[in-house]
Design an enzyme around this catalytic site. Structure first.
Site, short mmCIF file in Angstrom:
data_model
loop_
_atom_site.label_atom_id
_atom_site.label_comp_id
_atom_site.label_asym_id
_atom_site.label_seq_id
_atom_site.Cartn_x
_atom_site.Cartn_y
_atom_site.Cartn_z
N LYS A 83 0.82 -1.20 0.00
CA LYS A 83 0.00 0.00 0.00
C LYS A 83 0.86 1.26 0.00
CE LYS A 83 -3.59 2.49 2.52
NZ LYS A 83 -4.47 2.53 3.72
N SER A 138 -9.00 3.73 2.19
CA SER A 138 -7.93 4.28 1.38
C SER A 138 -7.06 3.22 0.68
CB SER A 138 -7.01 5.14 2.26
OG SER A 138 -6.42 4.35 3.28
N SER A 162 -10.43 1.31 6.14
CA SER A 162 -9.69 1.48 4.89
C SER A 162 -9.25 0.18 4.24
CB SER A 162 -8.47 2.38 5.11
OG SER A 162 -8.87 3.68 5.43
#
Length: 384
Positions: A83, A138, A162
């Site tokens: 990520k 996210s 997220s």
């Protein structure tokens, strides 16, 4: 987009590479080719590390040549996406286990409130099932990459949902870990590491490597579980509630869970203001701590009756790229960032718009193995 674009799971890849039936370099080259083909449309990656990934895969092959299964690499040759551009910082255990990092996934860009967008190197990240919808965030690129079959595993971070929200909206498994169990750089303690995977079995491999827990959890079935459509405060739309409830009924019919009625209905206080206060430097935290303490007492009472709580993962279907409007996509997830409980999103079917929905499983602190065991049983019995 079907999830069959990658024929092999992380478990199958690792087993094949360790047995020398597969070469890590071939597996990684195939993943890079899929990314090159699909990412101009998905925009799931901000960086792709092709040359470095192939070099790393060659090192895995070299370690295994002549020694095979004697080399302890439980994730040998498995392509993983991390990520964001700084995702390698927390990927050490995965790389040590034989994973090969192929690139950094998209996270929200500037000016994207509530973190439900992604911005890749080629533009905004799209949902693999409908390009006019967000994948959630996210961990936007991570979910899109896994759902589209580009990689079998992607790391994520979950501060308010997220990992779980994009997992639900992209139709994959997303695990948020117990607060404090794994290293996290978040000063508030709200954000914790997690993983997105195409199956609970693959998520379990990730968990075994990063946690050190070995072997599947021994879980007596059916597991007593409490269902809550709204946690006592949220206002979810009817369709995600219906899809999640139908998934619960399937789990009950398959003998995976047994619904029980708690002694007191679960009515949490909306954690939103408390979460926001903890994220705001200089805010008065007394009220936030009162909400946290009250909700912790209510959750402790619920888990005294059953070790599993079931809810929808997200209160709405995936919204468009213009944003969620006044709706909080986090309304059913961020309570467990505030409380620290582990939680997992399991695919729960498709809405009328063709997009996936999720069922959220929540367990007492430290019970990630229970979540993974229930999710794995759900998958196996559905497939059987």
């Amino acid at each position: 987009m079907p999830l069959s674009a990658v024929p092999l799971s992380a478990r199958e890849i690792a087993a094949g590479v360790r047995a020398r039936e597969l070469r890590a370099t071939d597996v990684v080259a195939a993943a890079l080719a899929r990314i090159e083909q699909a990412d101009p449309r998905l925009c799931a990656f901000v960086e792709v590390w092709g040359e470095e990934a192939l070099r790393r895969a060659g090192e895995v092959d070299a370690r295994l040549d002549g020694r095979g299964a004697d080399v302890p690499l439980p994730l040998a040759g498995v392509p993983v996406a991390v990520k964001g551009r700084h995702g390698l910082r927390g990927a050490g255990p995965l790389l040590a286990a034989g994973c090969v990092a192929v690139g950094a996934t998209a996270v929200p860009g500037p000016g994207t409130p509530w973190q439900t967008w992604g911005l890749g190197a080629r533009g905004r990240t799209v949902n693999p099932w409908r390009a006019d919808r967000t994948p959630g965030g996210s961990s936007a690129g991570a979910a899109a990459a896994v759902a589209a079959g580009l990689v079998p595993l992607a790391t994520g971070g979950d501060g308010a949902g997220s990992v779980r929200i994009p997992a639900a909206w992209c139709g994959v498994v997303g695990l948020k870990t117990t607060s404090g169990r794994l290293p996290s750089g978040d000063r508030t303690g709200l954000a914790v590491p997690g993983v997105l995977a195409r199956s609970a079995g693959d998520a379990g491999l990730w968990w075994a490597v990063v946690s050190g827990e070995r072997g599947p959890a021994e879980t007596a079935l059916p597991v007593p579980a409490v269902w809550s459509p709204d946690l006592g405060f949220a206002g979810p739309d009817p369709e995600p509630v219906a899809l999640a409830r139908a998934a619960v009924e399937r789990l009950a019919a398959a003998g995976v869970v047994r619904l029980v009625r708690p002694r007191s209905p679960l009515r949490l206080t909306d954690p939103g203001p408390a979460w926001l206060a903890l994220r705001t430097p200089g805010a008065d935290l007394a009220g936030a701590e009162r909400v946290r303490a009250a909700n912790d007492r209510r959750l402790s009472g619920l888990f005294a009756d059953a070790p599993l709580l079931l809810t929808p993962t997200a209160p709405t279907a995936p919204h468009g790229h213009e944003g969620p409007g006044a709706r909080y996509s986090t309304s059913l997830t961020w309570a467990f960032n505030l409380s620290g409980h582990p939680a997992l999103s399991l695919p729960a079917g498709f809405g009328g718009d063709g997009c996936p929905a999720g069922l959220q499983l929540v367990a007492p602190p430290g019970r990630e193995a229970l979540l993974l065991a229930v999710a794995r049983e759900a998958e196996e019995r559905a497939a059987g």
